[in-house]
Scaffold this active site. Structure first.
Site, PDB file in Angstrom:
ATOM      1  N   HIS A 125     -22.949 -20.815  -6.463  1.00  0.00           N
ATOM      2  CA  HIS A 125     -23.542 -19.992  -7.512  1.00  0.00           C
ATOM      3  C   HIS A 125     -24.593 -19.037  -6.947  1.00  0.00           C
ATOM      4  O   HIS A 125     -24.760 -17.918  -7.434  1.00  0.00           O
ATOM      5  CB  HIS A 125     -24.204 -20.873  -8.572  1.00  0.00           C
ATOM      6  CG  HIS A 125     -23.248 -21.595  -9.464  1.00  0.00           C
ATOM      7  ND1 HIS A 125     -22.411 -20.950 -10.346  1.00  0.00           N
ATOM      8  CD2 HIS A 125     -23.009 -22.923  -9.616  1.00  0.00           C
ATOM      9  CE1 HIS A 125     -21.698 -21.839 -11.022  1.00  0.00           C
ATOM     10  NE2 HIS A 125     -22.034 -23.043 -10.588  1.00  0.00           N
ATOM     11  N   HIS A 180     -31.251 -30.343 -11.844  1.00  0.00           N
ATOM     12  CA  HIS A 180     -31.662 -28.999 -11.428  1.00  0.00           C
ATOM     13  C   HIS A 180     -33.186 -28.924 -11.471  1.00  0.00           C
ATOM     14  O   HIS A 180     -33.835 -29.693 -12.187  1.00  0.00           O
ATOM     15  CB  HIS A 180     -31.019 -27.934 -12.323  1.00  0.00           C
ATOM     16  CG  HIS A 180     -29.597 -27.659 -11.972  1.00  0.00           C
ATOM     17  ND1 HIS A 180     -29.173 -26.468 -11.430  1.00  0.00           N
ATOM     18  CD2 HIS A 180     -28.490 -28.433 -12.063  1.00  0.00           C
ATOM     19  CE1 HIS A 180     -27.865 -26.514 -11.201  1.00  0.00           C
ATOM     20  NE2 HIS A 180     -27.426 -27.693 -11.588  1.00  0.00           N
ATOM     21  N   ARG A 211     -20.324 -26.562  -3.285  1.00  0.00           N
ATOM     22  CA  ARG A 211     -19.758 -26.170  -4.581  1.00  0.00           C
ATOM     23  C   ARG A 211     -20.846 -25.558  -5.450  1.00  0.00           C
ATOM     24  O   ARG A 211     -20.810 -24.393  -5.789  1.00  0.00           O
ATOM     25  CB  ARG A 211     -19.090 -27.379  -5.260  1.00  0.00           C
ATOM     26  CG  ARG A 211     -18.144 -27.012  -6.415  1.00  0.00           C
ATOM     27  CD  ARG A 211     -18.868 -26.830  -7.730  1.00  0.00           C
ATOM     28  NE  ARG A 211     -19.648 -27.998  -8.113  1.00  0.00           N
ATOM     29  CZ  ARG A 211     -20.543 -27.976  -9.081  1.00  0.00           C
ATOM     30  NH1 ARG A 211     -20.805 -26.869  -9.755  1.00  0.00           N
ATOM     31  NH2 ARG A 211     -21.250 -29.073  -9.367  1.00  0.00           N
ATOM     32  N   ASP A 212     -21.873 -26.320  -5.776  1.00  0.00           N
ATOM     33  CA  ASP A 212     -22.935 -25.791  -6.636  1.00  0.00           C
ATOM     34  C   ASP A 212     -23.701 -24.677  -5.937  1.00  0.00           C
ATOM     35  O   ASP A 212     -24.153 -23.722  -6.573  1.00  0.00           O
ATOM     36  CB  ASP A 212     -23.892 -26.920  -7.034  1.00  0.00           C
ATOM     37  CG  ASP A 212     -24.498 -26.713  -8.414  1.00  0.00           C
ATOM     38  OD1 ASP A 212     -24.566 -25.566  -8.865  1.00  0.00           O
ATOM     39  OD2 ASP A 212     -24.891 -27.699  -9.045  1.00  0.00           O
ATOM     40  N   HIS A 220     -27.166 -35.639 -12.096  1.00  0.00           N
ATOM     41  CA  HIS A 220     -27.169 -34.390 -11.338  1.00  0.00           C
ATOM     42  C   HIS A 220     -28.303 -33.532 -11.879  1.00  0.00           C
ATOM     43  O   HIS A 220     -28.266 -33.101 -13.036  1.00  0.00           O
ATOM     44  CB  HIS A 220     -25.811 -33.702 -11.542  1.00  0.00           C
ATOM     45  CG  HIS A 220     -25.700 -32.320 -10.979  1.00  0.00           C
ATOM     46  ND1 HIS A 220     -24.907 -32.032  -9.883  1.00  0.00           N
ATOM     47  CD2 HIS A 220     -26.224 -31.136 -11.375  1.00  0.00           C
ATOM     48  CE1 HIS A 220     -24.958 -30.726  -9.637  1.00  0.00           C
ATOM     49  NE2 HIS A 220     -25.754 -30.164 -10.526  1.00  0.00           N
ATOM     50  N   SER A 274     -27.938 -29.446 -16.569  1.00  0.00           N
ATOM     51  CA  SER A 274     -27.484 -28.111 -16.146  1.00  0.00           C
ATOM     52  C   SER A 274     -28.551 -27.042 -16.256  1.00  0.00           C
ATOM     53  O   SER A 274     -28.483 -26.021 -15.570  1.00  0.00           O
ATOM     54  CB  SER A 274     -26.269 -27.690 -16.984  1.00  0.00           C
ATOM     55  OG  SER A 274     -25.298 -28.700 -17.019  1.00  0.00           O
TER      56      SER A 274
END
Length: 341
Positions: free
Chosen positions: A21, A200, A17-18, A198, A171
């Site tokens: 991008h 990054h 899913r991620d 989550h 994010s």
């Protein structure tokens, strides 16, 4: 930030899913099925599938997916025999009809996301998910833009709405470990449901931040194979699991098979593993959503401005995920300032 309790950690894998991008949401059936099967064989507890921006998000604004939501979910469901299947949903793109279709295709876990201070928009959808019999999780995006107390309050609201877990998304890859510790500590004190994180990797801190989250009480951690994700990428899955094992945390994952799945992901899903380039670094420092990297580069090149300056300007404007239309406005403003100078 060393974890003191050897609690079990549930690893949530949003590679499919991620990671979308990073390839403009163009993963095909074969890619989805092969990686999902490898993750399932390795014992990954939860595998997330879909368009990078979640259910119903395929659009001109954020990119049309190669496959529909239904096609992606049906493809993955065929091979996820042990792992639970998850999806992301952002109100405004996804609808209740999308939720019903997702559960019809065998989705076990649904995450409903909202900006860090806007948990109220998740209420109706969390209720629908519970009615459909799937696990409902609430997600706060761009969480660095809110204080620990604000985030705790927002997570408590989502718990009241029926969320069975809550998760903070870094994010923009902006956090340092102490930022994570302060926020997770506040949230775990405010809710009686599992808390997740989550990360990054814009500042190279994703694994360290994830370990800090576990030490502060988080019991769900997101990570992607080879860090596959927007911009500088996400927490690197196989590295995270190895580090958690070194700290004594059980994940239930076969690390050898997970390493094979990561090799497969690098060979078949991505042009190259994510790296921290200057643009991703600027994004992390400015606190701007990592998914803005490619649109910023394109717009900056068209107008002849430096992408670093664009990220600084977007950060000054406190632009959030979903406000891609603000990129061109910021670029044109910078171009005009340059002409005046």
């Amino acid at each position: 930030m060393t974890p003191t309790e050897h609690a079990a950690v549930t690893v949530h894998d949003p590679t499919l899913r991620d990671g979308q991008h990073a390839v403009r949401h163009q993963l095909d059936r074969g890619q989805i099925q092969a990686y999902a099967a490898a993750a399932d064989a390795a014992g990954v507890p939860v595998v997330e599938i879909g368009h990078g921006n979640g259910l119903g998000a395929s659009s001109h604004q954020v990119g049309h997916g190669r496959l529909s939501d239904a096609e992606m979910l049906a493809t993955a469901r065929q091979v996820l025999t042990s792992s639970r299947m998850a999806v992301m949903m952002l109100p405004g793109w996804g609808t209740s009809a999308d939720l019903r279709q997702a559960v019809h295709h065998g989705v076990d876990v649904v995450r409903v996301g909202a900006h860090a201070t806007e948990a109220t928009v998740t209420e109706r959808h969390l209720g629908v998910i519970r009615e459909l019999g799937a696990e409902a999780q609430g997600v706060l995006l761009m969480s660095h833009m809110a204080s620990p107390a604000q985030l705790a309050e927002q997570c408590a609201l989502m718990a009241d709405y029926g969320a069975q877990a809550v998760c903070l998304f870094d994010s923009a890859g902006h956090y340092l470990p102490e930022d994570v510790t302060n926020r997770i500590t506040a949230i775990t004190a405010a809710v009686d449901i599992p808390v997740g994180f989550h990360g990054h990797n814009n500042l190279g801190m994703a694994v360290a931040n994830s370990v800090a989250a576990v030490a502060a009480g988080a019991r769900i951690i997101d990570a992607c194979a080879r860090g596959f994700g927007a911009g500088a990428g996400n927490t690197q899955l196989e590295v995270l699991v190895a580090v958690l094992e070194r700290y004594g945390h059980s994940t239930g994952i076969d690390l050898r098979l997970l390493a094979d799945a990561a090799d497969l992901a690098e060979q078949t899903l991505m042009p190259a593993p994510p790296t921290i380039d200057s643009t991703s670094l600027a994004s992390g420092l400015a606190g701007v959503f990592s998914g803005f990297k490619k649109p910023v580069l394109n717009a900056a090149a068209q107008e002849g401005v430096h992408p670093w300056d664009v990220f600084v300007e977007l950060g000054r404007r406190r632009v959030t995920a979903g406000q891609e239309d603000m990129i061109l406005d910021a670029v044109r403003s910078l171009a005009a300032q340059g002409e005046r100078r």
